[in-house]
Design a protein around this motif. Structure first.
Motif, mmCIF file in Angstrom:
data_model
loop_
_atom_site.group_PDB
_atom_site.id
_atom_site.type_symbol
_atom_site.label_atom_id
_atom_site.label_comp_id
_atom_site.label_asym_id
_atom_site.label_seq_id
_atom_site.Cartn_x
_atom_site.Cartn_y
_atom_site.Cartn_z
ATOM 1 N N LEU A 420 24.400 -27.418 36.557
ATOM 2 C CA LEU A 420 25.338 -27.023 35.712
ATOM 3 C C LEU A 420 25.894 -28.301 35.034
ATOM 4 O O LEU A 420 25.997 -29.336 35.760
ATOM 5 N N TYR A 421 25.976 -28.042 33.710
ATOM 6 C CA TYR A 421 26.462 -28.895 33.076
ATOM 7 C C TYR A 421 27.800 -28.517 32.179
ATOM 8 O O TYR A 421 27.556 -27.509 31.360
ATOM 9 N N GLN A 422 28.872 -29.438 32.230
ATOM 10 C CA GLN A 422 30.108 -28.868 31.615
ATOM 11 C C GLN A 422 30.680 -30.084 30.909
ATOM 12 O O GLN A 422 30.862 -31.339 31.389
ATOM 13 N N GLU A 423 31.410 -29.951 29.635
ATOM 14 C CA GLU A 423 31.962 -30.687 28.845
ATOM 15 C C GLU A 423 33.467 -30.430 28.836
ATOM 16 O O GLU A 423 33.862 -29.192 28.913
ATOM 17 N N PHE A 424 34.563 -31.407 28.764
ATOM 18 C CA PHE A 424 36.108 -31.184 28.928
ATOM 19 C C PHE A 424 36.633 -31.868 27.741
ATOM 20 O O PHE A 424 36.239 -33.285 27.532
ATOM 21 N N ALA A 425 37.320 -31.214 27.246
ATOM 22 C CA ALA A 425 38.369 -32.221 26.360
ATOM 23 C C ALA A 425 39.144 -33.061 27.115
ATOM 24 O O ALA A 425 39.639 -32.602 28.296
ATOM 25 N N ILE A 426 39.448 -34.357 26.629
ATOM 26 C CA ILE A 426 40.379 -35.408 27.545
ATOM 27 C C ILE A 426 41.712 -35.401 26.885
ATOM 28 O O ILE A 426 42.043 -35.598 25.606
ATOM 29 N N ASN A 427 42.922 -35.452 27.828
ATOM 30 C CA ASN A 427 44.083 -35.394 27.363
ATOM 31 C C ASN A 427 44.722 -36.278 28.144
ATOM 32 O O ASN A 427 44.982 -36.014 29.500
ATOM 33 N N PRO A 428 45.083 -37.532 27.824
ATOM 34 C CA PRO A 428 45.318 -38.203 26.561
ATOM 35 C C PRO A 428 43.752 -38.457 25.910
ATOM 36 O O PRO A 428 42.998 -39.067 27.072
ATOM 37 N N PRO A 429 43.653 -38.249 24.701
ATOM 38 C CA PRO A 429 42.137 -38.436 24.257
ATOM 39 C C PRO A 429 41.902 -40.042 24.096
ATOM 40 O O PRO A 429 42.787 -40.833 24.349
ATOM 41 N N THR A 430 40.765 -40.319 24.157
ATOM 42 C CA THR A 430 40.314 -41.703 24.466
ATOM 43 C C THR A 430 40.663 -42.393 23.134
ATOM 44 O O THR A 430 40.404 -43.834 23.134
ATOM 45 N N THR A 431 41.016 -41.966 21.997
ATOM 46 C CA THR A 431 41.357 -42.724 20.898
ATOM 47 C C THR A 431 42.811 -43.096 21.109
ATOM 48 O O THR A 431 43.385 -44.068 20.266
ATOM 49 N N SER A 432 43.434 -42.804 22.074
ATOM 50 C CA SER A 432 44.936 -43.418 22.434
ATOM 51 C C SER A 432 44.554 -44.363 23.746
ATOM 52 O O SER A 432 45.705 -44.865 23.997
#
Length: 599
Positions: A420-432
């Motif tokens: 199984l492969y899953q992706e996740f949004a990151i908070n705080p985003p890596t842009t910060s």
């Protein structure tokens, strides 16, 4: 026999195009790295991501037609098939005694009436007028021929970026030239000899028009514009921000002149607002003015006696300018000479260790290593960034690459196969993830519901998995960002990092071969999965397994499966049916699986 030779040639393509890391993978991360300036004869050090290749219009298009010289094209293509990345440096500018323009342009005739494009002849050389429509049309035709040829050869993915001949001196936007020469440029632009504002408007429009030709001809690549200024501020190039607004991270900027023996040692403070802080709009690069005194003598460049020593200038400049790319001259690469107690080559490596973002997984704590199907799993992550910049990736939206955050992924692996492969949004985003003094720590959590696809045959089942994590790009291109973590338990080749050696799932699941089986739907919480993938489906029991190379799950492993592999390997489709080893990547390893089991 002919079929065998053809298949072997495809295998050679797979092995030659697939990138194999010579050293730590973080030296080869996307969107950053150390390169050799304008050459690739000395790029074997593991901290070198690649080199620059000179592209000459006169050699590639010697005749005024729609054909490229095959000898010159093959030479360029073969260089791009190496294991290292390259940037293309377009040598289309004056200031040289070499005849670098195609002869059919007639620029070297004494009679300017024969010129095929608008030309500026000043004291330094011959320059095309960047605003001249005839020049832009002919340049665009050449670039389109070249871009199409390189794409057909399957090598554009090995191009890190283009360094275009933007229109000024040294292929840059630089016009800091003697006033009499500047007057020549103004008159050529249709302005009064000292109307610098008029020249600036014409010059900016011309440079933007030239850059458009590069971006149109190479739609899958970014350009690195070499910055510069005019002797008078009103005639300086002023179009960079408008180009970034239109194309996003496809337009980057480089300063050329670090180590210059002036009061700032060549540091360019205008780069930081573009590539620093928590709202960077693109990536920045830097290039030295000359070699170090230690490795080349006192001719030019970094000189500690003048306050512009190699180490002190590099570390101060790159941290101030927020640099992701840097290039070295041949003399510095591998140089063992010592300056201020440090070997020059050790300094190079230290700089490469800091370029761009440098990410370390500090900890990953699960709220249990044993979970029932349908129960909640929460993982607390802690990451560090000891690089120069925040971590941004391009979200590709047509012609524009929008600065965006990476995504976190999890892979549940059993017997070497991704279940199984899953992706996740990151908070705080890596842009910060903005480092200060080469340090930044961030913490966040992700939660998911343990998928039924991880369960066993009945309620008493206990299935053990290795659980890996990592970062991947937001455009779905599977460009993973390598961490600085080492350790034999991490899968460094696939840029995934072990967070549980034995994660156990209890209870009954569903057969992965169930036609049209639904995907697991996560709960909408912070850090919840933004995309959930069912593992590559197994083939029906009466058919050869997908792990044997059966991409279409029919009755045999044959050329039809090879055709699917080839299409996915060359990224002509976005499926992963030919991912025979379950690592979510279609590459030469999958080809070897097919080759071994073909019928």
């Amino acid at each position: 026999m002919k079929k065998l030779i053809f298949l072997l040639s495809i295998l050679f393509l797979a092995v030659s195009v697939e990138k194999v890391a010579a050293g730590p993978a973080y030296f080869e991360n996307p969107g950053q790295g150390m390169f050799q300036c304008h050459a690739d004869n000395n790029i074997n050090s593991d901290y070198m991501k690649g080199g620059g290749l000179i592209v000459r219009w006169d050699q590639l298009q010697p005749k005024n037609n729609n054909e490229l010289d095959q000898t010159a094209l093959n030479s360029l293509t073969n260089s791009l098939k190496s294991k290292k990345k390259h940037y293309l440096h377009f040598m289309i500018y004056g200031m040289t005694k070499e005849r670098i323009y195609p002869p059919w342009l007639n620029l070297y005739d004494s009679d300017s009436a024969n010129d095929q494009i608008g030309v500026i002849r000043d004291s330094e050389g011959i320059f095309p007028q960047p605003w001249d429509s005839r020049y832009q049309e002919k340049l665009g035709r050449f670039l389109t021929l070249l871009g199409t040829a390189l794409k057909n050869a399957g090598v554009t993915q090995n191009i890190e970026y283009l360094e275009p001949a933007a229109g000024g001196y040294w292929a840059s936007t630089h016009l800091w030239i003697p006033e009499n020469d500047l007057k020549t440029w103004a008159v050529a632009a249709g302005c009064q000899p000292t109307d610098w504002s008029c020249l600036g408007v014409k010059y900016t429009a011309g440079v933007n028009g030239v850059l458009e030709k590069y971006l149109s001809a190479f739609p899958d690549n970014a350009v690195m514009v070499i910055g510069g200024s005019c002797r008078y501020s009103t005639c300086s190039y002023a179009g960079f921000n408008s180009m970034v607004a239109k194309y996003g991270m496809r337009v980057m900027i480089k300063s050329a002149g670090l180590g210059h023996r002036d009061s700032s040692c060549g540091v360019r403070y205008y780069l930081q607002p573009l590539c620093g802080g928590d709202s960077p709009i693109t990536k920045c690069g830097d290039e030295p003015w000359g070699s170090s005194v230690a490795c080349h003598g006192a001719e030019r460049g970094f000189d500690p006696a003048l306050g512009c020593g190699y180490y002190q200038t590099l570390l101060y400049a790159l941290s101030t300018e927020k640099i992701s790319y840097y290039c070295l001259y041949d003399r510095e690469i591998g140089c063992q000479e010592i300056e201020d107690g440090r070997k020059i080559d050790d300094v190079n490596r230290e700089v490469a260790e800091k370029l761009g973002a440098q990410i370390t997984l500090l900890s990953a704590n699960l709220n249990g290593n044993e979970k029932n199907v349908g129960s909640d799993l929460t993982i607390d992550f802690r990451f560090g960034n000891n690089g120069l910049t925040t971590l941004i990736a391009p979200l590709k939206q047509g012609i524009k690459w929008v600065p965006s955050s990476y995504k976190l992924f999890l892979e549940f692996v059993k017997n070497g196969q991704v279940a199984l492969y899953q992706e996740f949004a990151i908070n705080p985003p890596t842009t910060s993830w903005v480092p200060a003094n080469f340090n930044k720590e961030v913490s966040f959590s992700v939660s998911l519901n343990v998928s039924e696809y991880l369960g066993g045959a009945n309620q008493n089942s206990r299935i053990e998995y290795k659980l890996y994590t990592g970062l991947t790009d937001p455009s779905g291109e599977k460009n993973r960002f390598a961490f600085k973590n080492s350790g034999q338990n991490n899968d460094l080749a696939n840029r995934r990092y072990l967070i549980s050696d034995s994660f156990t799932v209890l209870g009954q699941g569903v057969p992965t071969s169930t036609p049209g089986a639904p995907t697991n739907t996560p709960r909408p919480t912070d850090g919840s999965p933004t995309q959930t993938s069912v593992p590559p489906s197994t083939c029906p029991a009466d058919k050869p397994s997908r792990s044997l190379g059966n991409a279409n799950c029919d009755s045999s492993v044959d050329n039809d499966d090879f055709t699917i592999w080839k299409s996915e390997f060359l990224k002509k489709t976005d499926t992963v049916k030919a991912d025979f080893n379950g690592n979510n990547i279609v590459n030469g390893v999958d080809f070897m699986i097919w080759w071994k089991n073909r019928q």
